[in-house]
Design a protein around this motif. Structure first.
Motif, PDB file in Angstrom:
ATOM      1  N   PRO A 168     -15.453  12.133   1.857  1.00 53.55           N
ATOM      2  CA  PRO A 168     -14.536  11.822   0.771  1.00 53.55           C
ATOM      3  C   PRO A 168     -15.103  10.715  -0.096  1.00 53.55           C
ATOM      4  N   PRO A 169     -14.693  10.653  -1.373  1.00 59.77           N
ATOM      5  CA  PRO A 169     -15.171   9.578  -2.246  1.00 59.77           C
ATOM      6  C   PRO A 169     -14.811   8.221  -1.667  1.00 59.77           C
ATOM      7  N   SER A 170     -15.568   7.219  -2.052  1.00 60.20           N
ATOM      8  CA  SER A 170     -15.339   5.866  -1.563  1.00 60.20           C
ATOM      9  C   SER A 170     -13.895   5.455  -1.790  1.00 60.20           C
ATOM     10  N   GLY A 171     -13.290   4.835  -0.788  1.00 65.28           N
ATOM     11  CA  GLY A 171     -11.920   4.368  -0.893  1.00 65.28           C
ATOM     12  C   GLY A 171     -10.893   5.400  -0.479  1.00 65.28           C
ATOM     13  N   LEU A 172     -11.314   6.656  -0.218  1.00 64.60           N
ATOM     14  CA  LEU A 172     -10.357   7.688   0.133  1.00 64.60           C
ATOM     15  C   LEU A 172     -10.430   8.078   1.604  1.00 64.60           C
ATOM     16  N   SER A 173     -11.265   7.417   2.370  1.00 66.59           N
ATOM     17  CA  SER A 173     -11.344   7.773   3.776  1.00 66.59           C
ATOM     18  C   SER A 173     -10.276   7.006   4.536  1.00 66.59           C
ATOM     19  N   GLY A 174      -9.910   7.506   5.679  1.00 73.85           N
ATOM     20  CA  GLY A 174      -8.916   6.839   6.493  1.00 73.85           C
ATOM     21  C   GLY A 174      -7.529   7.403   6.260  1.00 73.85           C
ATOM     22  N   SER A 175      -6.578   6.820   6.948  1.00 78.54           N
ATOM     23  CA  SER A 175      -5.204   7.302   6.894  1.00 78.54           C
ATOM     24  C   SER A 175      -4.420   6.579   5.798  1.00 78.54           C
ATOM     25  N   PRO A 176      -3.239   7.098   5.454  1.00 77.07           N
ATOM     26  CA  PRO A 176      -2.393   6.388   4.492  1.00 77.07           C
ATOM     27  C   PRO A 176      -2.063   4.966   4.969  1.00 77.07           C
ATOM     28  N   SER A 177      -1.896   4.817   6.258  1.00 76.34           N
ATOM     29  CA  SER A 177      -1.622   3.487   6.814  1.00 76.34           C
ATOM     30  C   SER A 177      -2.786   2.538   6.553  1.00 76.34           C
ATOM     31  N   ASP A 178      -4.017   3.045   6.700  1.00 85.15           N
ATOM     32  CA  ASP A 178      -5.204   2.235   6.415  1.00 85.15           C
ATOM     33  C   ASP A 178      -5.232   1.823   4.941  1.00 85.15           C
ATOM     34  N   PHE A 179      -4.890   2.768   4.066  1.00 82.34           N
ATOM     35  CA  PHE A 179      -4.852   2.462   2.640  1.00 82.34           C
ATOM     36  C   PHE A 179      -3.848   1.351   2.358  1.00 82.34           C
ATOM     37  N   LEU A 180      -2.638   1.492   2.898  1.00 85.84           N
ATOM     38  CA  LEU A 180      -1.597   0.502   2.628  1.00 85.84           C
ATOM     39  C   LEU A 180      -1.977  -0.876   3.155  1.00 85.84           C
ATOM     40  N   LYS A 181      -2.593  -0.914   4.328  1.00 89.01           N
ATOM     41  CA  LYS A 181      -3.061  -2.204   4.855  1.00 89.01           C
ATOM     42  C   LYS A 181      -4.131  -2.791   3.947  1.00 89.01           C
ATOM     43  N   GLY A 182      -4.941  -1.916   3.352  1.00 87.24           N
ATOM     44  CA  GLY A 182      -6.030  -2.364   2.492  1.00 87.24           C
ATOM     45  C   GLY A 182      -5.589  -2.883   1.141  1.00 87.24           C
ATOM     46  N   VAL A 183      -4.392  -2.498   0.662  1.00 86.78           N
ATOM     47  CA  VAL A 183      -3.954  -2.947  -0.660  1.00 86.78           C
ATOM     48  C   VAL A 183      -3.035  -4.169  -0.607  1.00 86.78           C
ATOM     49  N   VAL A 184      -2.607  -4.577   0.586  1.00 84.89           N
ATOM     50  CA  VAL A 184      -1.827  -5.812   0.680  1.00 84.89           C
ATOM     51  C   VAL A 184      -2.734  -6.958   0.237  1.00 84.89           C
ATOM     52  N   GLY A 185      -2.248  -7.767  -0.685  1.00 83.29           N
ATOM     53  CA  GLY A 185      -3.051  -8.853  -1.229  1.00 83.29           C
ATOM     54  C   GLY A 185      -3.864  -8.451  -2.448  1.00 83.29           C
ATOM     55  N   LYS A 186      -3.701  -7.196  -2.909  1.00 84.72           N
ATOM     56  CA  LYS A 186      -4.439  -6.703  -4.072  1.00 84.72           C
ATOM     57  C   LYS A 186      -3.457  -6.245  -5.151  1.00 84.72           C
ATOM     58  N   ARG A 187      -3.992  -6.011  -6.363  1.00 87.01           N
ATOM     59  CA  ARG A 187      -3.181  -5.498  -7.461  1.00 87.01           C
ATOM     60  C   ARG A 187      -2.898  -4.019  -7.229  1.00 87.01           C
ATOM     61  N   VAL A 188      -1.646  -3.606  -7.495  1.00 86.35           N
ATOM     62  CA  VAL A 188      -1.250  -2.213  -7.301  1.00 86.35           C
ATOM     63  C   VAL A 188      -0.380  -1.741  -8.467  1.00 86.35           C
ATOM     64  N   VAL A 189      -0.237  -0.421  -8.549  1.00 86.97           N
ATOM     65  CA  VAL A 189       0.734   0.218  -9.426  1.00 86.97           C
ATOM     66  C   VAL A 189       1.700   0.959  -8.516  1.00 86.97           C
ATOM     67  N   VAL A 190       2.993   0.708  -8.691  1.00 83.15           N
ATOM     68  CA  VAL A 190       4.020   1.388  -7.909  1.00 83.15           C
ATOM     69  C   VAL A 190       4.794   2.276  -8.871  1.00 83.15           C
ATOM     70  N   ARG A 191       4.779   3.585  -8.653  1.00 84.23           N
ATOM     71  CA  ARG A 191       5.530   4.526  -9.488  1.00 84.23           C
ATOM     72  C   ARG A 191       6.822   4.864  -8.765  1.00 84.23           C
ATOM     73  N   LEU A 192       7.930   4.711  -9.477  1.00 84.36           N
ATOM     74  CA  LEU A 192       9.234   5.060  -8.927  1.00 84.36           C
ATOM     75  C   LEU A 192       9.547   6.523  -9.206  1.00 84.36           C
ATOM     76  N   THR A 193      10.503   7.057  -8.472  1.00 87.09           N
ATOM     77  CA  THR A 193      10.910   8.446  -8.677  1.00 87.09           C
ATOM     78  C   THR A 193      11.480   8.654 -10.076  1.00 87.09           C
ATOM     79  N   SER A 194      11.936   7.588 -10.727  1.00 85.37           N
ATOM     80  CA  SER A 194      12.466   7.673 -12.094  1.00 85.37           C
ATOM     81  C   SER A 194      11.356   7.739 -13.139  1.00 85.37           C
ATOM     82  N   GLY A 195      10.095   7.523 -12.742  1.00 86.20           N
ATOM     83  CA  GLY A 195       8.974   7.549 -13.670  1.00 86.20           C
ATOM     84  C   GLY A 195       8.572   6.177 -14.172  1.00 86.20           C
TER      85      GLY A 195
END
Length: 99
Positions: A18-45
């Motif tokens: 997989p491309p860099s940054g896409l390996s691992g589980s969703p849990s690994d991703f979430l642990k990796g973005v704590v302390g970083k800038r993110v975009v959160v999309r709500l169900t309302s758009g």
């Protein structure tokens, strides 16, 4: 009836990694973005972008963001010092910068 000789099996090549940054589980991703800038999309758009960082996240996807901007249709509509987003409103979380 024309019977053709059996064909040798096609060589099986393993799928590309997989491309860099896409390996691992969703849990690994979430642990990796704590302390970083993110975009959160709500169900309302509506998008919430932490110009600071994702400060915490729990098992229900409740999110605390620092220095948050609210974006509606691509335009900044509000700015908050800190924001708490209830997890059942979250459509997805994306890293705002490369991991």
């Amino acid at each position: 009836m024309d019977e053709s000789p059996p064909q040798p099996p096609a060589e099986s090549t393993p799928p590309p990694p997989p491309p860099s940054g896409l390996s691992g589980s969703p849990s690994d991703f979430l642990k990796g973005v704590v302390g970083k800038r993110v975009v959160v999309r709500l169900t309302s758009g509506v998008d919430y972008r932490g110009t600071g960082v994702l400060s915490c996240l729990d098992g229900y996807m409740n999110i605390a963001l620092e220095q948050t901007e609210e974006h509606v249709n691509g335009a900044v509509t509000n700015r908050y010092g800190d924001a708490f987003i209830r997890g059942n409103n979250v459509l997805y979380i994306s890293a705002a910068e490369p991991l």
